[in-house]
Design a protein around this motif. Structure first.
Motif, PDB file in Angstrom:
ATOM      1  N   GLY A  48       0.814  -1.218   0.000  1.00 38.36           N
ATOM      2  CA  GLY A  48       0.000   0.000   0.000  1.00 38.36           C
ATOM      3  C   GLY A  48       0.844   1.263   0.000  1.00 38.36           C
ATOM      4  O   GLY A  48       0.536   2.241  -0.694  1.00 38.36           O
ATOM      5  N   VAL A  49       1.930   1.242   0.764  1.00 42.06           N
ATOM      6  CA  VAL A  49       2.831   2.397   0.788  1.00 42.06           C
ATOM      7  C   VAL A  49       3.483   2.580  -0.580  1.00 42.06           C
ATOM      8  O   VAL A  49       3.598   3.707  -1.084  1.00 42.06           O
ATOM      9  CB  VAL A  49       3.897   2.234   1.899  1.00 42.06           C
ATOM     10  N   LEU A  50       3.910   1.480  -1.202  1.00 40.11           N
ATOM     11  CA  LEU A  50       4.499   1.577  -2.544  1.00 40.11           C
ATOM     12  C   LEU A  50       3.496   2.116  -3.559  1.00 40.11           C
ATOM     13  O   LEU A  50       3.840   2.931  -4.421  1.00 40.11           O
ATOM     14  CB  LEU A  50       4.997   0.209  -2.997  1.00 40.11           C
ATOM     15  N   ALA A  51       2.260   1.635  -3.478  1.00 36.29           N
ATOM     16  CA  ALA A  51       1.246   2.060  -4.438  1.00 36.29           C
ATOM     17  C   ALA A  51       0.925   3.543  -4.283  1.00 36.29           C
ATOM     18  O   ALA A  51       0.975   4.300  -5.248  1.00 36.29           O
ATOM     19  CB  ALA A  51      -0.023   1.222  -4.267  1.00 36.29           C
ATOM     20  N   LEU A  58       4.490   9.111  -8.979  1.00 32.80           N
ATOM     21  CA  LEU A  58       5.365   9.010 -10.145  1.00 32.80           C
ATOM     22  C   LEU A  58       4.575   8.988 -11.448  1.00 32.80           C
ATOM     23  O   LEU A  58       4.974   9.624 -12.432  1.00 32.80           O
ATOM     24  CB  LEU A  58       6.240   7.763 -10.051  1.00 32.80           C
ATOM     25  N   LEU A  59       3.486   8.256 -11.478  1.00 27.55           N
ATOM     26  CA  LEU A  59       2.671   8.220 -12.692  1.00 27.55           C
ATOM     27  C   LEU A  59       2.057   9.583 -12.994  1.00 27.55           C
ATOM     28  O   LEU A  59       2.026  10.014 -14.152  1.00 27.55           O
ATOM     29  CB  LEU A  59       1.585   7.155 -12.571  1.00 27.55           C
ATOM     30  N   ARG A  66      -0.646  14.023 -20.387  1.00 26.55           N
ATOM     31  CA  ARG A  66      -1.147  12.869 -21.152  1.00 26.55           C
ATOM     32  C   ARG A  66      -1.845  11.854 -20.260  1.00 26.55           C
ATOM     33  O   ARG A  66      -2.268  10.808 -20.737  1.00 26.55           O
ATOM     34  CB  ARG A  66       0.017  12.196 -21.874  1.00 26.55           C
ATOM     35  N   LEU A  67      -1.950  12.122 -18.989  1.00 29.78           N
ATOM     36  CA  LEU A  67      -2.534  11.169 -18.041  1.00 29.78           C
ATOM     37  C   LEU A  67      -3.970  10.821 -18.404  1.00 29.78           C
ATOM     38  O   LEU A  67      -4.379   9.665 -18.302  1.00 29.78           O
ATOM     39  CB  LEU A  67      -2.461  11.728 -16.630  1.00 29.78           C
ATOM     40  N   HIS A  68      -4.730  11.787 -18.874  1.00 26.64           N
ATOM     41  CA  HIS A  68      -6.135  11.528 -19.213  1.00 26.64           C
ATOM     42  C   HIS A  68      -6.270  10.599 -20.416  1.00 26.64           C
ATOM     43  O   HIS A  68      -7.325  10.009 -20.620  1.00 26.64           O
ATOM     44  CB  HIS A  68      -6.884  12.841 -19.443  1.00 26.64           C
ATOM     45  N   ASP A  69      -5.206  10.446 -21.205  1.00 21.67           N
ATOM     46  CA  ASP A  69      -5.242   9.487 -22.322  1.00 21.67           C
ATOM     47  C   ASP A  69      -5.244   8.045 -21.827  1.00 21.67           C
ATOM     48  O   ASP A  69      -5.695   7.147 -22.529  1.00 21.67           O
ATOM     49  CB  ASP A  69      -4.036   9.683 -23.252  1.00 21.67           C
TER      50      ASP A  69
END
Length: 132
Positions: A48-51, A58-59, A66-69
């Protein structure tokens, strides 16, 4: 916020808020942690901490505009919390599920001899051939 002297009608609405999400502890989580043990509970917590602490920021940072793509239409609202939740739901969670499935398949592959021996012992008269 008032612009000018007292009694002026020039007023600007100002203010803001911040969203803080803290880990919550519930009796159900404590019970599951007790049942699965400290080691597995620590692995679950670290996932959970990593996610949330690494993958989601990072994402959002690297995909940027471009995230909405990469998200379904209407998946994220205009807030940071909504965007982070959409990234977790539609990108990070499927990655985590895939990792768990690969781990389960690898575990079953490593246990194939023991599983075959157990199933063969369970049905000795059925004539199931032994797989070595």
């Amino acid at each position: 916020m008032r612009l000018g002297a007292r009694g002026t009608t020039q007023i600007i609405g100002a203010g803001g808020f911040s969203t803080v999400a803290l880990p919550s502890v519930s009796p159900a989580y404590l019970g599951v942690g007790y049942i699965i043990g400290v080691r597995l509970a620590a692995l679950q917590f670290s996932g959970g901490v990593l996610a949330w602490g690494l993958m989601v920021p990072l994402l959002i940072f690297f995909l940027g505009p471009r995230l909405h793509d990469f998200l379904p239409p209407g998946a994220a609202d205009d807030t940071w919390a909504g965007l982070a939740a959409a990234v977790w739901r539609f990108i990070v969670r499927p990655i985590a599920v895939g990792g768990m499935l690969v781990g389960a398949a690898y575990t079953l592959f490593r246990m194939r001899k023991n599983l075959t021996a157990g199933i063969t012992a369970l049905f000795p008269s059925c004539g199931i051939p032994r797989i070595v």
